[in-house]
Write a protein that holds these residues in place. Structure first.
Motif, PDB file in Angstrom:
ATOM      1  N   ASP A   1     -26.054   9.377  56.093  1.00 31.62           N
ATOM      2  CA  ASP A   1     -24.930  10.046  55.433  1.00 31.62           C
ATOM      3  C   ASP A   1     -23.719   9.117  55.346  1.00 31.62           C
ATOM      4  O   ASP A   1     -23.055   9.044  54.304  1.00 31.62           O
ATOM      5  CB  ASP A   1     -24.569  11.310  56.209  1.00 31.62           C
TER       6      ASP A   1
ATOM      7  N   SER B   1     -21.891   7.773  51.983  1.00 28.24           N
ATOM      8  CA  SER B   1     -20.482   8.148  51.821  1.00 28.24           C
ATOM      9  C   SER B   1     -19.597   6.921  51.652  1.00 28.24           C
ATOM     10  O   SER B   1     -18.700   6.888  50.796  1.00 28.24           O
ATOM     11  CB  SER B   1     -20.006   8.962  53.026  1.00 28.24           C
TER      12      SER B   1
ATOM     13  N   ASN C   1     -19.578   5.264  48.287  1.00 26.94           N
ATOM     14  CA  ASN C   1     -19.182   6.145  47.178  1.00 26.94           C
ATOM     15  C   ASN C   1     -20.328   6.345  46.189  1.00 26.94           C
ATOM     16  O   ASN C   1     -20.127   6.481  44.987  1.00 26.94           O
ATOM     17  CB  ASN C   1     -17.962   5.573  46.447  1.00 26.94           C
TER      18      ASN C   1
ATOM     19  N   LYS D   1     -27.397  11.545  45.862  1.00 29.94           N
ATOM     20  CA  LYS D   1     -27.503  12.538  46.922  1.00 29.94           C
ATOM     21  C   LYS D   1     -28.974  12.861  47.103  1.00 29.94           C
ATOM     22  O   LYS D   1     -29.490  13.839  46.567  1.00 29.94           O
ATOM     23  CB  LYS D   1     -26.698  13.792  46.585  1.00 29.94           C
TER      24      LYS D   1
ATOM     25  N   LYS E   1     -21.505  20.516  58.772  1.00 27.67           N
ATOM     26  CA  LYS E   1     -20.090  20.549  58.415  1.00 27.67           C
ATOM     27  C   LYS E   1     -19.470  19.159  58.384  1.00 27.67           C
ATOM     28  O   LYS E   1     -18.425  18.945  57.747  1.00 27.67           O
ATOM     29  CB  LYS E   1     -19.317  21.443  59.382  1.00 27.67           C
ATOM     30  N   ASN E   2     -20.102  18.197  59.068  1.00 31.07           N
ATOM     31  CA  ASN E   2     -19.582  16.831  59.113  1.00 31.07           C
ATOM     32  C   ASN E   2     -20.310  15.879  58.169  1.00 31.07           C
ATOM     33  O   ASN E   2     -19.944  14.702  58.070  1.00 31.07           O
ATOM     34  CB  ASN E   2     -19.671  16.288  60.538  1.00 31.07           C
TER      35      ASN E   2
ATOM     36  N   LYS F   1     -21.267  14.437  54.540  1.00 30.69           N
ATOM     37  CA  LYS F   1     -20.573  14.377  53.251  1.00 30.69           C
ATOM     38  C   LYS F   1     -21.525  14.165  52.073  1.00 30.69           C
ATOM     39  O   LYS F   1     -21.298  14.705  50.991  1.00 30.69           O
ATOM     40  CB  LYS F   1     -19.534  13.255  53.285  1.00 30.69           C
ATOM     41  N   ALA F   2     -22.543  13.363  52.273  1.00 32.55           N
ATOM     42  CA  ALA F   2     -23.425  13.013  51.159  1.00 32.55           C
ATOM     43  C   ALA F   2     -24.742  13.785  51.169  1.00 32.55           C
ATOM     44  O   ALA F   2     -25.365  13.971  50.124  1.00 32.55           O
ATOM     45  CB  ALA F   2     -23.713  11.511  51.168  1.00 32.55           C
TER      46      ALA F   2
ATOM     47  N   ASP G   1     -26.199  17.092  51.396  1.00 31.60           N
ATOM     48  CA  ASP G   1     -25.867  18.511  51.385  1.00 31.60           C
ATOM     49  C   ASP G   1     -27.088  19.416  51.501  1.00 31.60           C
ATOM     50  O   ASP G   1     -26.953  20.627  51.599  1.00 31.60           O
ATOM     51  CB  ASP G   1     -25.072  18.867  50.130  1.00 31.60           C
TER      52      ASP G   1
END
Length: 281
Positions: free
Chosen positions: A121, A125, A128, A132, A157-158, A160-161, A163
């Motif tokens: 992840d 992240s 950029n 995904k 919850k932590n 970012k990439a 999901d």
């Protein structure tokens, strides 16, 4: 049911599909082709894409550096890895499985997978990347999956990439595929203990399914010390009756690990999680 019907059916109505398009060629060559052999041990599985097409269509962008040496341990250059959970990351590390009812779990492998997911992840992240990838985490044991599912749930919850991460048994993943597959082998029995719950671990159909779900990246987390010793009954394919005389016992895990080791993609857990635990501790 299908297997029983297939074995009894006459040869003239059988046709074996021998070309695969799902996974990167390296995954097929390293981890899958050994399950598709005839009576003479000739490989029947072919890659439907050329190596160039496979590199283009099944590429991944994951790069992870070692926490001990700083060298790259996972890169887009390779698509099949084995993290050796038989090697403790720190002194007095518990690396052996535990039992819960008729099932088994391995907290060391859960810790390794937690760190692995965090680093995948973080890689996506920090770059950029718009990529995904879909992720699946597979184990042969329900207890391990329950604990992995709880771990991933608290992590989401932590993240970012990533999901969407699916955690389930090998049987639930049959017929499915994901960009990235992480397989937790769980088994790592101490020499003095009697091995338990071995049937799923040694069922060649389940091993084949687990290792063939990945499109772009396969990462197996397991004890090489334990897996290499296991003899697996492999029936040859090709449309002939599946009688016991044609079944061969092979150290299929050892064969797979040897190929992955030659590519330099066997990883020590300490390189991933360090010698002090998870990266968020």
């Amino acid at each position: 049911i299908f297997k029983k019907l297939y074995d009894k059916a006459p040869d003239d109505i059988k046709c074996m599909l021998t070309k695969q398009y799902r996974m990167h060629n390296e995954i097929a060559n390293m981890a899958i082709s050994k399950f598709y052999v005839d009576c003479n041990n000739n490989t029947l599985l072919e890659n439907g894409l050329s190596d160039q097409e496979s590199d283009k269509m099944k590429s991944h962008t994951i790069t992870i550096d070692s926490m001990t040496t700083g060298k790259c341990i996972i890169s887009p250059d390779h698509h099949a890895y084995w993290i050796d959970s038989s090697v403790p990351a720190r002194e007095n590390e518990r690396i052996y499985e535990e039992h819960q009812g008729t099932s088994s779990y391995n907290t060391y492998e859960i810790r390794i997978i937690k760190s692995l997911v965090q680093k995948i992840d973080a890689c996506l992240s920090s770059s950029n990347s718009q990529d995904k990838p879909s992720v699946g985490i597979i184990s042969f044991y329900a207890s391990q999956n329950d604990k992995l599912r709880n771990t991933i749930s608290t992590m989401k919850k932590n993240l970012k990439a990533l999901d969407k991460i699916d955690v389930n048994t090998v049987d639930k993943f049959q017929g499915q595929e994901r960009d990235i597959i992480i397989v937790s082998m769980v088994r790592s029995v101490e020499e003095k203990r009697i091995p338990l719950h071995n049937s799923f671990f040694k069922a060649y159909e389940r091993i084949n399914v687990a290792f063939s779900r990945a499109r772009k990246l396969l990462i197996v987390v397991g004890s090489t010390k334990f897996c290499e010793k296991q003899s697996i009954a492999i029936p040859p394919l090709g449309g002939q009756p599946n009688d016991a005389s044609r079944i061969t016992n092979r150290h299929i895990y050892r064969e797979i690990i040897d190929v992955i080791r030659k590519s330099g993609t066997v990883i020590l857990p300490v390189e991933l999680i360090g010698d002090r635990g998870d990266s968020d501790e």
